[in-house]
Design a protein around this motif. Sequence first.
Motif, mmCIF file in Angstrom:
data_model
loop_
_atom_site.group_PDB
_atom_site.id
_atom_site.type_symbol
_atom_site.label_atom_id
_atom_site.label_comp_id
_atom_site.label_asym_id
_atom_site.label_seq_id
_atom_site.Cartn_x
_atom_site.Cartn_y
_atom_site.Cartn_z
ATOM 1 N N LEU A 228 0.926 -1.329 0.143
ATOM 2 C CA LEU A 228 -0.098 -0.017 -0.029
ATOM 3 C C LEU A 228 0.914 1.241 -0.012
ATOM 4 O O LEU A 228 1.974 1.293 0.931
ATOM 5 C CB LEU A 228 -0.925 -0.025 1.434
ATOM 6 N N LEU A 229 0.514 1.849 -0.827
ATOM 7 C CA LEU A 229 1.787 3.195 -1.153
ATOM 8 C C LEU A 229 0.621 4.635 -0.970
ATOM 9 O O LEU A 229 -0.426 4.622 -1.748
ATOM 10 C CB LEU A 229 2.155 3.284 -2.494
ATOM 11 N N ALA A 230 1.227 5.522 -0.117
ATOM 12 C CA ALA A 230 0.638 6.638 -0.184
ATOM 13 C C ALA A 230 1.125 7.617 -1.489
ATOM 14 O O ALA A 230 2.223 7.731 -1.339
ATOM 15 C CB ALA A 230 0.657 7.432 1.153
ATOM 16 N N VAL A 231 0.338 8.297 -2.046
ATOM 17 C CA VAL A 231 0.823 8.964 -3.160
ATOM 18 C C VAL A 231 0.126 10.284 -3.315
ATOM 19 O O VAL A 231 -1.138 10.396 -3.126
ATOM 20 C CB VAL A 231 0.721 8.145 -4.472
ATOM 21 N N THR A 232 0.916 11.235 -3.777
ATOM 22 C CA THR A 232 0.541 12.699 -4.081
ATOM 23 C C THR A 232 0.384 12.952 -5.701
ATOM 24 O O THR A 232 1.403 12.771 -5.972
ATOM 25 C CB THR A 232 0.907 13.853 -3.313
ATOM 26 N N VAL A 233 -0.657 13.107 -6.350
ATOM 27 C CA VAL A 233 -0.786 13.394 -7.676
ATOM 28 C C VAL A 233 -1.422 14.622 -7.998
ATOM 29 O O VAL A 233 -2.278 15.263 -7.120
ATOM 30 C CB VAL A 233 -1.528 12.289 -8.385
ATOM 31 N N PRO A 234 -1.207 15.238 -9.164
ATOM 32 C CA PRO A 234 -1.956 16.549 -9.389
ATOM 33 C C PRO A 234 -3.450 16.267 -9.651
ATOM 34 O O PRO A 234 -3.962 15.282 -9.853
ATOM 35 C CB PRO A 234 -1.232 17.056 -10.921
ATOM 36 N N GLU A 235 -4.509 17.296 -9.220
ATOM 37 C CA GLU A 235 -5.515 17.222 -9.473
ATOM 38 C C GLU A 235 -5.662 17.014 -10.871
ATOM 39 O O GLU A 235 -5.267 17.377 -11.724
ATOM 40 C CB GLU A 235 -6.373 18.581 -9.126
ATOM 41 N N ALA B 278 1.823 6.496 -11.872
ATOM 42 C CA ALA B 278 2.600 7.386 -11.217
ATOM 43 C C ALA B 278 3.143 7.040 -9.867
ATOM 44 O O ALA B 278 4.170 7.333 -9.219
ATOM 45 C CB ALA B 278 1.951 8.631 -11.010
ATOM 46 N N SER B 279 2.546 6.253 -9.326
ATOM 47 C CA SER B 279 2.727 5.405 -7.899
ATOM 48 C C SER B 279 4.203 4.662 -7.899
ATOM 49 O O SER B 279 4.788 4.655 -6.662
ATOM 50 C CB SER B 279 1.655 4.720 -7.150
ATOM 51 N N GLY B 280 4.533 4.166 -8.958
ATOM 52 C CA GLY B 280 5.835 3.512 -9.081
ATOM 53 C C GLY B 280 5.741 2.091 -8.365
ATOM 54 O O GLY B 280 6.603 1.135 -8.215
#
Length: 100
Positions: free
Chosen positions: A16-23, A33-35
């Motif tokens: 489980l990965l926490a990811v920040t992506v553009p709106e 994009a999470s890798g």
Amino acid sequence: MVEIEVVYAAVDRQVLLAVTVPEGTGLRAAAQASGIAAQFPELNLADCPLGIFGKVVADAELRVVQAGDRIEIYRPLLVDPKEVRRLRAAKAALAKQRNS
């Protein structure tokens, strides 16, 4: 920016990965994009089904992620569940015949 989670469960482990992506990022683009694919070389993010909180998303390219979404990456089934039930029922019927 939108904070989401991306999760994948292989046979032997889950990540489980926490990811920040553009709106405005699409579901499939966010998963890529999470890798997470780097941790699972067998994973083909271009083709695999994706979902959010247990519900498969039909068009993952068009669905835009929202804050708090948990993107789930689904692996293909190894055996059709209907076939497993059919075989189990046939085995139970055979056992019942032998015991009668």
